[in-house]
Write an enzyme that holds these catalytic residues in place. Structure first.
Site, PDB file in Angstrom:
ATOM      1  N   TRP A 102      -4.340  89.742 119.175  1.00 19.44           N
ATOM      2  CA  TRP A 102      -5.152  89.338 118.242  1.00 19.44           C
ATOM      3  C   TRP A 102      -4.452  88.676 116.830  1.00 19.44           C
ATOM      4  O   TRP A 102      -4.704  87.644 116.565  1.00 19.44           O
ATOM      5  CB  TRP A 102      -6.264  90.076 117.763  1.00 19.44           C
ATOM      6  CG  TRP A 102      -7.276  90.169 118.934  1.00 19.44           C
ATOM      7  CD1 TRP A 102      -7.333  91.299 119.785  1.00 19.44           C
ATOM      8  CD2 TRP A 102      -8.056  89.224 119.626  1.00 19.44           C
ATOM      9  NE1 TRP A 102      -8.354  91.002 120.679  1.00 19.44           N
ATOM     10  CE2 TRP A 102      -8.650  89.873 120.911  1.00 19.44           C
ATOM     11  CE3 TRP A 102      -8.420  87.947 119.457  1.00 19.44           C
ATOM     12  CZ2 TRP A 102      -9.539  89.055 121.506  1.00 19.44           C
ATOM     13  CZ3 TRP A 102      -8.947  87.317 120.371  1.00 19.44           C
ATOM     14  CH2 TRP A 102      -9.749  87.756 121.204  1.00 19.44           C
ATOM     15  N   ASP A 172      -8.011  91.926 109.867  1.00 15.97           N
ATOM     16  CA  ASP A 172      -8.963  91.798 110.873  1.00 15.97           C
ATOM     17  C   ASP A 172      -9.380  93.086 111.367  1.00 15.97           C
ATOM     18  O   ASP A 172      -8.497  94.022 112.221  1.00 15.97           O
ATOM     19  CB  ASP A 172      -8.282  91.085 112.087  1.00 15.97           C
ATOM     20  CG  ASP A 172      -9.153  90.715 113.556  1.00 15.97           C
ATOM     21  OD1 ASP A 172     -10.259  91.302 113.408  1.00 15.97           O
ATOM     22  OD2 ASP A 172      -8.622  90.094 114.218  1.00 15.97           O
ATOM     23  N   LYS A 196     -18.408  94.916 118.526  1.00 13.33           N
ATOM     24  CA  LYS A 196     -18.201  96.287 118.918  1.00 13.33           C
ATOM     25  C   LYS A 196     -18.380  97.416 118.475  1.00 13.33           C
ATOM     26  O   LYS A 196     -19.116  98.518 119.115  1.00 13.33           O
ATOM     27  CB  LYS A 196     -16.381  96.340 118.851  1.00 13.33           C
ATOM     28  CG  LYS A 196     -15.643  95.055 119.694  1.00 13.33           C
ATOM     29  CD  LYS A 196     -14.576  94.686 119.092  1.00 13.33           C
ATOM     30  CE  LYS A 196     -13.778  93.467 119.426  1.00 13.33           C
ATOM     31  NZ  LYS A 196     -13.751  93.005 120.900  1.00 13.33           N
TER      32      LYS A 196
HETATM   33  C1  LIG Z   1      -8.825  92.553 116.960  1.00 11.03           C
HETATM   34  C2  LIG Z   1     -10.016  91.334 117.283  1.00 11.03           C
HETATM   35  N1  LIG Z   1      -9.861  89.984 116.807  1.00 11.03           N
HETATM   36  C3  LIG Z   1     -10.610  89.151 116.834  1.00 11.03           C
HETATM   37  C4  LIG Z   1     -11.318  89.142 118.190  1.00 11.03           C
HETATM   38  C5  LIG Z   1     -12.002  87.835 118.544  1.00 11.03           C
HETATM   39  O1  LIG Z   1     -13.442  88.016 118.313  1.00 11.03           O
HETATM   40  P1  LIG Z   1     -14.325  87.022 118.466  1.00 11.03           P
HETATM   41  O2  LIG Z   1     -14.825  86.960 119.929  1.00 11.03           O
HETATM   42  O3  LIG Z   1     -15.651  87.666 117.895  1.00 11.03           O
HETATM   43  O4  LIG Z   1     -14.154  85.590 117.912  1.00 11.03           O
HETATM   44  C6  LIG Z   1     -11.539  90.328 118.977  1.00 11.03           C
HETATM   45  C7  LIG Z   1     -12.365  90.256 119.990  1.00 11.03           C
HETATM   46  O5  LIG Z   1     -12.082  91.102 120.884  1.00 11.03           O
HETATM   47  C8  LIG Z   1     -10.793  91.361 118.502  1.00 11.03           C
HETATM   48  O6  LIG Z   1     -10.831  92.727 119.131  1.00 11.03           O
END
Ligand SMILES: Cc1ncc(COP(=O)(O)O)c(C=O)c1O
Length: 360
Positions: A102, A172, A196
């Protein structure tokens, strides 16, 4: 069909008590005469829900008045762009700490906006750990330092915030927000997709220290400007009213379990149940180094891909769902978010022991 053991990585398990409350309120929200989905986002009934959800988040995190809580859309993925669009100014550099998949996506988007410095990376070690403080090479006057507190795919989690020498810290926290105590005052901005630990998909919670939002760059689209949402209390356009209502119920559910301290202890127990199995045998190989092990996503391998497939088939037959690793890395992953009951983690630990005995 009874509810299964839900190890999905997100969208993920919600507390059954919350689902029952949603069910009870669904057709007619008390005092509203209609469901929450059918009422105006400017109605009194909805406004009370909106304010209550903000108040609960503030209370759980102990936020001071310096912070604003926003409910946005576009997922955590849109925050990969909004953070630099709002906080990274001409001539400035943003520092990024890279510890998983991510973080890579966040960096890719930030580079489209401005200058990015990779202040630390564990990519050469296959993202099996977070960075150590002494490895971090900060830019002295960086606009901010960004990190991913829990890398959902690799299953590595920071145990403490990186030290930034006064530079605003941006995180994040999509996969570990409200899962353990947090010293919110250390942060400039916290963002997380809700799906989550907080609620359903379709809402992103952003917590921002208001003084970081300087003059808006002239060409910044209105919807991408945090100040738009601060000024309008996240009601500039129609928010995800249903999602925000559920986040409020989940926050209350966390509060009833002893707040972040209480839920943190429970999450710790769930993770320990699985890491104990990994540590006591050579059959399972954990991906993360012990000091960086995530309490939210336990990632591990079996002796062969064939056995991994068999494990998944048998786990599914035993009503344990969502255990396949992320498509980028393979293997197995058990996600243990707030709402996953301790019994589910124990059931999986028992199953792992028994599977190893039969197939070792
Ligand atoms: C740590 C992290 N950041 C970002 C995201 C992306 O999130 P979204 O699908 O809400 O854009 C995720 C999704 O699994 C994630 O686990």
């Amino acid at each position: 069909m009874a509810r299964v053991h839900n190890f999905n990585a997100g969208p993920a398990v919600l507390p059954v008590e919350v689902l029952q409350q949603v069910q009870a309120d669904l057709v007619e929200m008390p005092g509203g005469g209609m469901s929450i989905m059918e009422m105006s986002h400017r109605s009194q009934t909805y406004e009370a829900v909106h304010e209550q959800t903000i108040a609960l988040i503030r209370e759980l995190l102990g936020l001071s008045d310096a912070y604003k809580v926003l409910f946005l859309q576009g997922g955590a993925s849109l925050q990969f762009s909004m953070v630099p669009l709002n906080l990274l100014r001409e001539g400035q550099t943003a520092d990024y700490l890279l510890t998983g998949g991510w973080g890579q996506k966040a960096i890719k988007e930030a580079k489209k906006v401005g200058k990015v410095h990779l202040a630390a990376s564990t990519e050469s070690e296959n993202f099996a750990r977070v960075a150590a403080q002494e490895e971090i090479q900060l830019t002295p006057d960086a606009a901010y330092v960004h990190f991913t507190s829990n890398e959902t795919i690799q299953g590595v989690q920071w145990m403490a915030e990186p030290e930034t020498n006064g530079v605003p810290l941006v995180v994040d926290a999509s996969s570990d927000i409200l899962s353990r105590p947090l010293d919110a005052g250390k942060y400039g901005l916290i963002y997380a997709g809700a799906q989550k630990n907080l609620g359903p998909s379709g809402v992103t919670v952003v917590i921002v220290r208001e003084d970081l939002l300087g003059d808006t760059p002239a060409n910044l689209p209105t919807m991408l400007d945090y100040k738009t949402h601060v000024k309008t209390n996240s009601l500039y356009n129609t928010p995800n009213t249903f999602g925000i209502y559920i986040i409020g119920l989940v926050c209350r559910w966390i509060q009833q379990r002893g707040g972040l301290e209480g839920i943190g202890r429970l999450n710790e127990q769930k993770a320990r149940a699985l890491y104990d199995v990994i540590d006591e045998s050579t059959y399972y190989r954990g991906h993360a180094q012990p000091s960086s092990r995530s309490r939210m996503n336990v990632t591990f391998r079996l002796p062969s891909e064939e056995l991994e497939k068999q494990f998944l088939r048998e786990a599914t037959a035993n009503e344990m769902i969502g255990l396949a690793g992320h498509r980028d890395v393979g293997g197995l992953r058990a996600s243990l978010y707030n709402a996953l009951p301790l019994e589910s983690a124990r059931a999986l630990a028992d199953f792992m022991r028994e599977f190893a005995r039969r197939n070792g």
